[in-house]
Design an enzyme around this catalytic site. Sequence first.
Site, short mmCIF file in Angstrom:
data_model
loop_
_atom_site.label_atom_id
_atom_site.label_comp_id
_atom_site.label_asym_id
_atom_site.label_seq_id
_atom_site.Cartn_x
_atom_site.Cartn_y
_atom_site.Cartn_z
N SER A 11 49.99 54.79 36.94
CA SER A 11 50.30 53.60 37.73
C SER A 11 50.18 52.39 36.81
CB SER A 11 49.36 53.48 38.94
OG SER A 11 48.00 53.57 38.54
N GLU A 13 49.78 47.93 36.60
CA GLU A 13 49.39 46.70 37.26
C GLU A 13 50.10 45.50 36.65
OE1 GLU A 13 45.28 46.06 38.54
OE2 GLU A 13 45.28 44.26 37.27
N THR A 44 48.27 41.73 41.24
CA THR A 44 47.04 40.95 41.41
C THR A 44 47.32 39.63 42.13
OG1 THR A 44 47.25 39.69 39.36
CG2 THR A 44 46.24 41.88 39.21
N HIS A 72 46.93 43.36 45.67
CA HIS A 72 45.49 43.15 45.70
C HIS A 72 45.14 42.30 46.91
CE1 HIS A 72 44.33 44.06 41.26
NE2 HIS A 72 45.31 44.85 41.68
N GLY A 103 36.57 39.92 44.91
CA GLY A 103 37.14 38.70 44.36
C GLY A 103 36.06 37.79 43.82
N ASP A 104 36.49 36.77 43.12
CA ASP A 104 35.57 35.80 42.52
C ASP A 104 35.65 34.49 43.27
OD1 ASP A 104 34.85 37.56 40.42
OD2 ASP A 104 36.73 37.09 39.42
N ALA A 118 33.10 44.02 48.88
CA ALA A 118 34.29 44.86 49.03
C ALA A 118 34.10 45.95 50.05
CB ALA A 118 34.67 45.46 47.68
N GLN A 171 37.57 49.27 35.85
CA GLN A 171 37.77 48.24 34.83
C GLN A 171 38.09 48.97 33.53
OE1 GLN A 171 38.74 45.56 33.37
NE2 GLN A 171 37.29 44.26 34.49
N PHE A 211 39.41 38.35 27.44
CA PHE A 211 39.35 39.12 28.68
C PHE A 211 38.05 39.91 28.75
CE2 PHE A 211 44.27 39.58 28.67
CZ PHE A 211 44.39 38.32 29.23
N HIS A 261 45.70 54.30 34.93
CA HIS A 261 46.20 53.05 35.51
C HIS A 261 46.26 52.01 34.40
CE1 HIS A 261 46.91 50.04 38.67
NE2 HIS A 261 46.05 49.26 38.04
#
Length: 279
Positions: A11, A13, A44, A72, A103-104, A118, A171, A211, A261
Amino acid sequence: MSSQEHPLGISFEFFPPGTDAGRDKLMQVCDVLASRNPRFFSVTYGAGGSTQARTREVVRNIGRSGITTAPHLSCIGSDKGELRELLAQYREEGINSLVALRGDMPSGMGSIGELRYANELVKFIREETGDHFEIAVAAYPESHPQAPSFDKDVENFARKMKAGANLAITQYFFTADAYFHFVDKARALGVEQPIVPGIMPITNYTKLARFSDACGAEIPRWIRKQLEAYGDDSEAIGDFGTDVISRLCQRLLDGGAPGLHFYTLNQSKAPLRVLDNLR
């Protein structure tokens, strides 16, 4: 590598571009990657839904490729009414997959929202929509950067899965043993659903370092030192990155990972080079 060779295949993203040129380029990338028969694309959006409208537009556009597309969905900064409306809109648009995240908290936002974690979001989606959506959640093989401990983070992860998630996407990481250790810990807590490793191709050291520092992903010292040695030689970085990530992916698949992914950064070349190297 064919997506049929492993239970969940592959998959990809994407993030919603902010310009018309970026959107046109993303559609070309999607067309190329769709030829690999991925299980789904995910899209996202920013903290507090800051790019939610663009996310929905991208989801609609790339959904025309015939590939299942999973937007997302974040609960931070949203109330139940807003989430309920968004879920209804996605159902009307034929969306049947979601990536559910905490989320942030965006800077300057005063309210977290009615749902804090979540697992609460997953539970809410199930209560509102039953089994309509396949729900993926996030996992952190090297521990969430805000978690008080690794064991506590795995417990929180298990709570999300038991709330009704169908699968997890990790992650990104560069040490296969971190993934296998995390999976073993999760299985010991009763998690049975697939845990798909998230893969970040290496194409630019500066971006990768930024990142990784932000999300807590560890870049092994030997990788950092080699990338630093290449300086601005993008071709050498790309070749080295392809080799490193190809070997990582092969070990993951050989060790039982249910799929891969890819965090594409809206590019197709790097993930395709890796896939072409896999048995």
